[in-house]
Design an enzyme around this catalytic site. Structure first.
Site, PDB file in Angstrom:
ATOM      1  N   GLY A   1       1.151 -10.544 -34.609  1.00  0.00           N
ATOM      2  CA  GLY A   1       1.709 -10.596 -33.481  1.00  0.00           C
ATOM      3  C   GLY A   1       1.241 -11.325 -32.363  1.00  0.00           C
TER       4      GLY A   1
ATOM      5  NE  ARG B   1       7.887 -10.785 -33.922  1.00  0.00           N
ATOM      6  CZ  ARG B   1       7.303  -9.734 -33.906  1.00  0.00           C
ATOM      7  NH1 ARG B   1       7.680  -8.713 -33.089  1.00  0.00           N
ATOM      8  NH2 ARG B   1       6.027  -9.461 -34.666  1.00  0.00           N
TER       9      ARG B   1
ATOM     10  N   GLY C   1       1.877  -6.733 -39.384  1.00  0.00           N
ATOM     11  CA  GLY C   1       1.820  -5.741 -40.443  1.00  0.00           C
ATOM     12  C   GLY C   1       2.066  -6.023 -41.745  1.00  0.00           C
TER      13      GLY C   1
ATOM     14  CE  LYS D   1      -7.472   1.016 -32.217  1.00  0.00           C
ATOM     15  NZ  LYS D   1      -6.962   2.399 -32.467  1.00  0.00           N
TER      16      LYS D   1
HETATM   17  P1  ADP Z   1      -2.590  -9.181 -34.149  1.00  0.00           P
HETATM   18  O1  ADP Z   1      -1.388  -8.668 -33.557  1.00  0.00           O
HETATM   19  O2  ADP Z   1      -2.754 -10.670 -33.970  1.00  0.00           O
HETATM   20  O3  ADP Z   1      -2.781  -8.759 -35.369  1.00  0.00           O
HETATM   21  P2  ADP Z   1      -4.395  -7.033 -33.039  1.00  0.00           P
HETATM   22  O4  ADP Z   1      -3.088  -6.276 -32.665  1.00  0.00           O
HETATM   23  O5  ADP Z   1      -5.303  -6.580 -33.832  1.00  0.00           O
HETATM   24  O6  ADP Z   1      -3.698  -8.506 -33.318  1.00  0.00           O
HETATM   25  O7  ADP Z   1      -5.096  -7.338 -31.727  1.00  0.00           O
HETATM   26  C1  ADP Z   1      -4.832  -8.024 -30.378  1.00  0.00           C
HETATM   27  C2  ADP Z   1      -5.405  -7.535 -29.288  1.00  0.00           C
HETATM   28  O8  ADP Z   1      -7.076  -7.167 -29.273  1.00  0.00           O
HETATM   29  C3  ADP Z   1      -5.031  -8.309 -27.943  1.00  0.00           C
HETATM   30  O9  ADP Z   1      -4.385  -7.731 -27.085  1.00  0.00           O
HETATM   31  C4  ADP Z   1      -6.476  -8.517 -27.253  1.00  0.00           C
HETATM   32  O10 ADP Z   1      -6.782  -8.259 -25.984  1.00  0.00           O
HETATM   33  C5  ADP Z   1      -7.524  -7.325 -28.024  1.00  0.00           C
HETATM   34  N1  ADP Z   1      -8.802  -7.724 -28.255  1.00  0.00           N
HETATM   35  C6  ADP Z   1      -9.299  -8.806 -28.715  1.00  0.00           C
HETATM   36  N2  ADP Z   1     -10.682  -8.764 -28.213  1.00  0.00           N
HETATM   37  C7  ADP Z   1     -11.099  -7.613 -27.700  1.00  0.00           C
HETATM   38  C8  ADP Z   1     -12.289  -7.189 -27.267  1.00  0.00           C
HETATM   39  N3  ADP Z   1     -13.281  -7.791 -27.303  1.00  0.00           N
HETATM   40  N4  ADP Z   1     -12.198  -6.102 -26.490  1.00  0.00           N
HETATM   41  C9  ADP Z   1     -11.135  -5.430 -26.395  1.00  0.00           C
HETATM   42  N5  ADP Z   1      -9.784  -5.914 -26.863  1.00  0.00           N
HETATM   43  C10 ADP Z   1      -9.671  -7.005 -27.416  1.00  0.00           C
HETATM   44 MG    MG Z   2      -0.799  -6.718 -32.449  1.00  0.00          MG
END
Ligand code: ADP
Ligand code: MG
Length: 400
Positions: free
Chosen positions: A357, A34, A381, A199
């Site tokens: 992110g 960033r 977000g 989630k």
């Molecule tokens: P982004 O920031 O790209 O929107 P998120 O914040 O929604 O992504 O999710 C990222 C996190 O999800 C990562 O830290 C990753 O470790 C976790 N993750 C991915 N797959 C799984 C899984 N099967 N079980 C638990 N955590 C997971």
């Molecule tokens: Mg995230």
């Protein structure tokens, strides 16, 4: 929307809201993506003879100074990347900031302290934010917003300051808006979305908003287990949100959702845990799914082939641990392969956009060339809220 390049900034003070919210590890900057992204605008303004006053937040301090969230390490890194001295203020609008802004030394970049050290920044009270914004606006002749990651927040440094000064969008914000417009206004078909991350509940609204618009939605990451459970499968000790089962059933009814067929199932949430690839519909009860398996990567890659537009948000697994990073790598490669070099000019190849992110961090951590995607969004977000169709305060005010 006016852009920073349109402003005549010679000998003017320009207040620039940047997204410098980077991970700090042992007092040092971790992934500096960033900061790097913010450099071109700051350099351009300084080169054009402006005095640049940078405004940013770091983490979530509780509205008061907290050394843990000081921007000092960021200032150091910024200085290295800019090659211009960065004068770090010890506060946001206090004596130190006022002095730094008034100073007329030749090297012109000032970094104010974490804007969230002042409780008025995030206040719900319009009057409190207005008072703070007045003080900030008093520092400058122009306001430029280059912090796309914060445009969905009605915060003083994002919204109220823009109301008070002649304003423009920085190149990062302008580029984000252009790409998000292309995703929402008549995307080239087929339009595929790949969602992962931890989630479902974080992304319910975006799933709801995207399902009617996309041709297929590929689901991996932690959220796929609630979908698998909604189909009646046992998911062992994988991430499961029981209160979302009905919602996931309704999503599945659209017929557009593609789920993994195999997963990497581990004994526990640990890089050294015993793990195997198992059938997604037969996860042993004592195992947790931490990545999608190789057959799923193939399935997703086949589904993606020939796409006109792809939006990818959320890692396919716990990519931070090497044994569970291959699903994310495979999908990232499959998406990157769709955008030929010409895609940026719109002459061919798919429009490929990475949002989030952690997804952007995964691309960098896995050593995948960022230039192979049409665009990597810096604001997770904010891009999701844009795709949900929400009005984003920081953008609305720039468009005025
Ligand atoms: P982004 O920031 O790209 O929107 P998120 O914040 O929604 O992504 O999710 C990222 C996190 O999800 C990562 O830290 C990753 O470790 C976790 N993750 C991915 N797959 C799984 C899984 N099967 N079980 C638990 N955590 C997971
Ligand atoms: Mg995230």
């Amino acid at each position: 929307m006016r852009v920073a390049a349109d402003l005549d900034v010679k000998d003017k003070r320009v207040l620039v809201r940047c997204d410098l919210n980077v991970p700090i590890e042992d007092g040092k900057v971790g992934d500096d993506g960033r900061i790097r992204a913010s450099v071109p605008l700051l350099k351009d303004l300084a080169d054009r003879g402006a005095k640049v006053i940078v405004l940013a937040h770091l983490g979530r301090p509780k509205g008061e100074p907290d050394p843990e969230y000081s921007l000092a390490p960021v200032g150091k890194r910024l200085e290295e990347l800019l090659g211009i001295e960065v004068r770090m203020a010890q506060d946001v609008v206090g004596e130190s900031a006022r002095e730094a802004v008034r100073a007329t030394e030749p090297d012109p970049v000032v970094l104010l302290e974490n804007v969230r050290f002042d409780p008025r920044e995030t206040s719900k009270d319009d009057g409190e934010r207005a008072e703070f914004a007045d003080e900030l606006a008093g520092f400058a002749d122009f306001y430029v917003d280059d912090a796309f990651g914060a445009v969905h927040r009605k915060h003083a440094s994002v919204y109220d300051v823009a109301e008070r000064l002649p304003h423009a969008a920085g190149p990062l914000v302008a580029a984000e808006v252009e790409v998000l417009k292309r995703l929402t206004e008549e995307p080239a078909r087929p339009y595929l979305v790949v969602l992962g991350g931890s989630k479902v509940s974080d992304k319910l609204k975006v799933i709801e908003a995207l399902l009617p618009k996309v041709d297929k939605l590929l689901v991996g990451g932690g959220m796929c287990f609630t979908f698998l459970a909604a189909q009646g499968h046992d998911v062992g000790s994988s991430l499961l949100e029981k209160d979302q089962l009905d919602t996931c059933k309704a999503f599945l009814d659209t017929g557009k959702i593609v789920l993994p067929v195999d997963v990497v199932a581990a004994e526990k949430f640990d890089a050294d845990a015993a793990h195997d690839v198992v059938d997604a519909e037969q996860i042993p009860s004592d195992r947790m799914g931490l990545d999608i398996g190789p057959k799923s990567v193939e399935l997703f890659a086949e589904a993606l082939a020939g796409a006109g537009t792809v939006f990818w948000n959320g890692p396919m697994g716990v990519f931070e641990m090497a044994p569970y990073a291959e699903g994310t790598r495979g999908v990232a490669e499959a998406v990157a392969a769709l955008s030929s070099g010409d895609a940026k000019s719109g002459d061919g190849g798919a429009l490929t956009v990475v949002g989030g992110g952690d997804s952007a961090a995964a691309v960098r951590a896995l050593g995948i060339d960022e230039a192979r995607f049409t665009h990597i969004s810096t604001g997770g977000g904010a891009s999701l809220e844009y795709l949900e169709g929400k009005a984003l305060p920081g953008l609305t005010i720039l468009e005025d």
